[in-house]
Scaffold this motif. Structure first.
Motif, PDB file in Angstrom:
ATOM      1  N   ARG A  19      14.379 -37.944 -11.323  1.00  0.00           N
ATOM      2  CA  ARG A  19      14.634 -39.378 -11.524  1.00  0.00           C
ATOM      3  C   ARG A  19      13.424 -40.048 -12.165  1.00  0.00           C
ATOM      4  O   ARG A  19      13.550 -40.872 -13.062  1.00  0.00           O
ATOM      5  CB  ARG A  19      14.969 -40.069 -10.202  1.00  0.00           C
ATOM      6  CG  ARG A  19      16.148 -39.495  -9.453  1.00  0.00           C
ATOM      7  CD  ARG A  19      17.456 -40.148  -9.848  1.00  0.00           C
ATOM      8  NE  ARG A  19      18.569 -39.476  -9.232  1.00  0.00           N
ATOM      9  CZ  ARG A  19      19.295 -39.963  -8.226  1.00  0.00           C
ATOM     10  NH1 ARG A  19      19.010 -41.124  -7.704  1.00  0.00           N
ATOM     11  NH2 ARG A  19      20.297 -39.271  -7.750  1.00  0.00           N
ATOM     12  N   THR A  74      14.611 -33.407  -7.082  1.00  0.00           N
ATOM     13  CA  THR A  74      15.577 -34.476  -7.371  1.00  0.00           C
ATOM     14  C   THR A  74      14.858 -35.778  -7.664  1.00  0.00           C
ATOM     15  O   THR A  74      15.190 -36.484  -8.619  1.00  0.00           O
ATOM     16  CB  THR A  74      16.537 -34.666  -6.173  1.00  0.00           C
ATOM     17  OG1 THR A  74      17.198 -33.432  -5.921  1.00  0.00           O
ATOM     18  CG2 THR A  74      17.551 -35.748  -6.450  1.00  0.00           C
ATOM     19  N   ALA A 119      15.396 -41.125  -3.592  1.00  0.00           N
ATOM     20  CA  ALA A 119      15.885 -40.864  -4.945  1.00  0.00           C
ATOM     21  C   ALA A 119      16.726 -42.034  -5.449  1.00  0.00           C
ATOM     22  O   ALA A 119      16.567 -42.495  -6.587  1.00  0.00           O
ATOM     23  CB  ALA A 119      16.679 -39.563  -4.988  1.00  0.00           C
TER      24      ALA A 119
END
Length: 194
Positions: free
Chosen positions: A123, A119, A59
């Motif tokens: 992004r 997550t 991430a």
């Protein structure tokens, strides 16, 4: 021996930069944590001192790559912002397609992201939104008729897909790989009113 805060920050940055490059080159699943640590000049234990998991590192690495890509798209050239034509020509160039390690994080990771957690998807989504926003500003400035957001999103996705598809066929059919870039450049130019 305890590492200083400054050195810890340098180690973290080295891990993120290295992971971003390796993930673009080989995919997130194609690189192990030990390899990332070694390439960054650290151990995989050092990696886990900074990140609770490989996904957490992925991430951060994706975010890093997206920031670099966005900065390139919005950087002044000769005292002015790049034109839409310059952005399209640059993004859809053979040089950019062939430089996977330093290329667009969106194009390099498109097929990986759908298999990973929310997550990382968030992004990626943010990066895609920012890319489309750059194109939307250009469409607005050119007074392109119709839904500018929709057209900007289509342009962003077309560029990402063109790079991914061109890379996919490059080894077997280099002429097809180049044709993909030219076809998308011409078609996107038409959408953008060029």
């Amino acid at each position: 021996m305890k590492v200083s805060k400054e050195k810890a920050a340098q180690n973290r940055a080295a891990l993120i930069e290295t992971a971003a490059r390796l993930f673009r080159e080989r995919g997130i699943d194609g690189v192990g944590v030990a390899e990332i640590g070694k390439a960054a000049g650290l151990t995989h234990g050092a990696l886990y001192a900074h990140f609770p998991s490989k996904e957490a590192l992925a991430a951060e690495a994706l975010e890093h790559g997206l920031q670099i890509s966005h900065a390139r798209m919005t950087a002044a050239r000769e005292g002015r912002l790049p034109s839409l034509s310059e952005l399209l020509d640059s993004y859809l160039s053979e040089e950019k397609r062939d430089d996977i390690a330093n290329g667009c994080a969106l194009a390099a990771s498109a097929s990986d992201i759908g298999r990973l957690d929310e997550t990382i998807s968030a992004r990626y989504s943010d990066g895609l939104e920012k890319m489309a926003a750059v194109f939307e500003k250009h469409l607005h400035a050119h007074k392109v008729k119709g839904n500018q957001r929709e057209k900007a999103m289509a342009i962003a996705v077309a560029l990402i897909g063109a790079i991914a598809a061109s890379r996919a066929v490059l080894k077997a059919q280099p002429e097809l790989a180049n044709e993909i870039l030219r076809a998308v450049r011409r078609t996107v130019g038409e959408i953008a009113g060029e």
